[in-house]
Design a protein around this motif. Structure first.
Motif, PDB file in Angstrom:
ATOM      1  N   ASP A   1       2.578 -25.175 -13.539  1.00 46.82           N
ATOM      2  CA  ASP A   1       4.019 -25.400 -13.679  1.00 46.82           C
ATOM      3  C   ASP A   1       4.418 -26.817 -13.283  1.00 46.82           C
ATOM      4  N   GLY A   2       3.440 -27.651 -12.984  1.00 44.07           N
ATOM      5  CA  GLY A   2       3.754 -29.019 -12.618  1.00 44.07           C
ATOM      6  C   GLY A   2       2.520 -29.888 -12.618  1.00 44.07           C
ATOM      7  N   THR A   3       2.774 -31.188 -12.502  1.00 43.99           N
ATOM      8  CA  THR A   3       1.674 -32.141 -12.469  1.00 43.99           C
ATOM      9  C   THR A   3       2.053 -33.295 -11.551  1.00 43.99           C
TER      10      THR A   3
ATOM     11  N   VAL B   1       2.620 -36.972 -10.594  1.00 41.46           N
ATOM     12  CA  VAL B   1       2.841 -38.250 -11.271  1.00 41.46           C
ATOM     13  C   VAL B   1       3.195 -39.246 -10.171  1.00 41.46           C
ATOM     14  N   GLY B   2       2.296 -40.178  -9.918  1.00 41.64           N
ATOM     15  CA  GLY B   2       2.513 -41.105  -8.806  1.00 41.64           C
ATOM     16  C   GLY B   2       2.536 -40.334  -7.503  1.00 41.64           C
ATOM     17  N   ASP B   3       3.616 -40.511  -6.747  1.00 39.73           N
ATOM     18  CA  ASP B   3       3.723 -39.871  -5.433  1.00 39.73           C
ATOM     19  C   ASP B   3       4.598 -38.618  -5.453  1.00 39.73           C
ATOM     20  N   ARG B   4       4.868 -38.069  -6.636  1.00 40.97           N
ATOM     21  CA  ARG B   4       5.716 -36.883  -6.706  1.00 40.97           C
ATOM     22  C   ARG B   4       5.131 -35.835  -7.651  1.00 40.97           C
ATOM     23  N   GLN B   5       5.590 -34.617  -7.473  1.00 42.69           N
ATOM     24  CA  GLN B   5       5.208 -33.509  -8.343  1.00 42.69           C
ATOM     25  C   GLN B   5       6.326 -33.340  -9.377  1.00 42.69           C
ATOM     26  N   VAL B   6       5.980 -33.323 -10.648  1.00 42.37           N
ATOM     27  CA  VAL B   6       6.957 -33.123 -11.712  1.00 42.37           C
ATOM     28  C   VAL B   6       6.775 -31.714 -12.250  1.00 42.37           C
ATOM     29  N   HIS B   7       7.858 -30.934 -12.196  1.00 44.91           N
ATOM     30  CA  HIS B   7       7.819 -29.552 -12.673  1.00 44.91           C
ATOM     31  C   HIS B   7       7.939 -29.533 -14.191  1.00 44.91           C
ATOM     32  N   MET B   8       7.149 -28.675 -14.816  1.00 41.70           N
ATOM     33  CA  MET B   8       7.167 -28.537 -16.274  1.00 41.70           C
ATOM     34  C   MET B   8       7.533 -27.101 -16.598  1.00 41.70           C
ATOM     35  N   ARG B   9       8.521 -26.949 -17.461  1.00 46.26           N
ATOM     36  CA  ARG B   9       8.952 -25.604 -17.854  1.00 46.26           C
ATOM     37  C   ARG B   9       8.993 -25.508 -19.378  1.00 46.26           C
ATOM     38  N   ARG B  10       8.903 -24.290 -19.850  1.00 45.39           N
ATOM     39  CA  ARG B  10       8.944 -24.026 -21.287  1.00 45.39           C
ATOM     40  C   ARG B  10      10.272 -23.384 -21.670  1.00 45.39           C
ATOM     41  N   THR B  11      10.648 -23.566 -22.918  1.00 45.48           N
ATOM     42  CA  THR B  11      11.776 -22.866 -23.498  1.00 45.48           C
ATOM     43  C   THR B  11      11.373 -22.426 -24.895  1.00 45.48           C
ATOM     44  N   GLY B  12      11.919 -21.314 -25.328  1.00 47.13           N
ATOM     45  CA  GLY B  12      11.675 -20.850 -26.688  1.00 47.13           C
ATOM     46  C   GLY B  12      12.848 -21.174 -27.591  1.00 47.13           C
TER      47      GLY B  12
ATOM     48  N   LEU C   1       2.480 -36.868 -19.936  1.00 45.32           N
ATOM     49  CA  LEU C   1       3.644 -37.108 -19.083  1.00 45.32           C
ATOM     50  C   LEU C   1       3.569 -38.367 -18.219  1.00 45.32           C
ATOM     51  N   PRO C   2       2.454 -38.674 -17.555  1.00 46.98           N
ATOM     52  CA  PRO C   2       2.430 -39.887 -16.732  1.00 46.98           C
ATOM     53  C   PRO C   2       2.758 -41.162 -17.514  1.00 46.98           C
ATOM     54  N   GLY C   3       2.227 -41.299 -18.720  1.00 47.74           N
ATOM     55  CA  GLY C   3       2.523 -42.479 -19.531  1.00 47.74           C
ATOM     56  C   GLY C   3       3.975 -42.547 -19.936  1.00 47.74           C
ATOM     57  N   LEU C   4       4.548 -41.395 -20.304  1.00 46.21           N
ATOM     58  CA  LEU C   4       5.964 -41.361 -20.674  1.00 46.21           C
ATOM     59  C   LEU C   4       6.839 -41.771 -19.493  1.00 46.21           C
ATOM     60  N   LEU C   5       6.630 -41.171 -18.349  1.00 43.71           N
ATOM     61  CA  LEU C   5       7.474 -41.473 -17.189  1.00 43.71           C
ATOM     62  C   LEU C   5       7.332 -42.927 -16.746  1.00 43.71           C
ATOM     63  N   ALA C   6       6.147 -43.478 -16.866  1.00 43.77           N
ATOM     64  CA  ALA C   6       5.934 -44.883 -16.491  1.00 43.77           C
ATOM     65  C   ALA C   6       6.698 -45.832 -17.415  1.00 43.77           C
ATOM     66  N   ALA C   7       6.953 -45.409 -18.640  1.00 39.97           N
ATOM     67  CA  ALA C   7       7.635 -46.271 -19.615  1.00 39.97           C
ATOM     68  C   ALA C   7       9.158 -46.186 -19.547  1.00 39.97           C
ATOM     69  N   LEU C   8       9.694 -45.236 -18.796  1.00 38.29           N
ATOM     70  CA  LEU C   8      11.145 -45.064 -18.731  1.00 38.29           C
ATOM     71  C   LEU C   8      11.804 -46.164 -17.912  1.00 38.29           C
ATOM     72  N   PRO C   9      13.049 -46.487 -18.218  1.00 34.83           N
ATOM     73  CA  PRO C   9      13.773 -47.499 -17.431  1.00 34.83           C
ATOM     74  C   PRO C   9      13.971 -47.037 -15.988  1.00 34.83           C
ATOM     75  N   LEU C  10      13.946 -47.959 -15.050  1.00 37.09           N
ATOM     76  CA  LEU C  10      14.145 -47.621 -13.636  1.00 37.09           C
ATOM     77  C   LEU C  10      15.480 -46.936 -13.402  1.00 37.09           C
ATOM     78  N   ARG C  11      16.497 -47.285 -14.187  1.00 39.40           N
ATOM     79  CA  ARG C  11      17.833 -46.705 -13.988  1.00 39.40           C
ATOM     80  C   ARG C  11      17.855 -45.200 -14.240  1.00 39.40           C
ATOM     81  N   TRP C  12      16.830 -44.661 -14.893  1.00 38.50           N
ATOM     82  CA  TRP C  12      16.760 -43.223 -15.121  1.00 38.50           C
ATOM     83  C   TRP C  12      16.306 -42.480 -13.873  1.00 38.50           C
ATOM     84  N   GLY C  13      15.866 -43.192 -12.850  1.00 39.88           N
ATOM     85  CA  GLY C  13      15.456 -42.577 -11.591  1.00 39.88           C
ATOM     86  C   GLY C  13      14.122 -41.854 -11.707  1.00 39.88           C
ATOM     87  N   ASN C  14      13.841 -41.018 -10.712  1.00 40.75           N
ATOM     88  CA  ASN C  14      12.579 -40.272 -10.655  1.00 40.75           C
ATOM     89  C   ASN C  14      12.750 -38.909 -11.311  1.00 40.75           C
TER      90      ASN C  14
END
Length: 137
Positions: free
Chosen positions: A73-75, A77-88, A44-57
């Motif tokens: 349920d989260g990790t 990334v930088g200065d924020r916590q990113v929540h991770m959820r599952r779906t079936g 996740l950290p690498g993916l989020l770092a590669a996203l365009p700035l216009r996509w926000g946080n």
């Protein structure tokens, strides 16, 4: 990312369409991502770092539970916590959904980590062809 997926070992292998989905339009794929593993905490950290700035946080990520390894349920990334959820949901089996409050939602097709470079390039090009007329963003 421009051109073929990056071969740098730490760079996210990502290709985005030119125009991300908006409003009440039918959801479509906004890009394609080729992770190195199904360990979302590590990827996740690498993916989020590669996203365009216009996509926000991005603050939440929704993945198919059958494919991904999640630790907690989260990790951070930088200065924020990113929540991770599952779906079936079978609809989300090969996608990852990124959510940014007040900005939107983006769906990325996930290329299997074990894919060859040729397979990944073909899948990524096909996934983004509708939104970018064959040109990487």
């Amino acid at each position: 990312m421009t051109g073929a997926p990056s071969l740098h070992p730490f760079a996210a292998r990502l290709r985005l369409g030119a125009q991300p989905g908006q409003g009440g339009a039918v959801r479509r794929i906004d890009g394609a991502w080729w992770p190195r593993s199904y360990d979302l905490t590590a990827e996740l950290p690498g993916l989020l770092a590669a996203l365009p700035l216009r996509w926000g946080n991005v603050t939440s990520v929704l993945v198919n539970g059958a494919m991904w390894s999640l630790s907690g349920d989260g990790t951070p990334v930088g200065d924020r916590q990113v929540h991770m959820r599952r779906t079936g949901s079978p609809r989300a089996e090969d996608t990852v959904c990124l959510l940014t409050p007040g900005q939107g939602r983006w769906d990325l097709l996930v290329v299997p980590p074990a894919a060859t470079a040729e397979e990944a390039e073909r899948i990524m090009a096909t996934a983004t062809a509708e939104t970018q007329a064959g040109r990487p963003v």
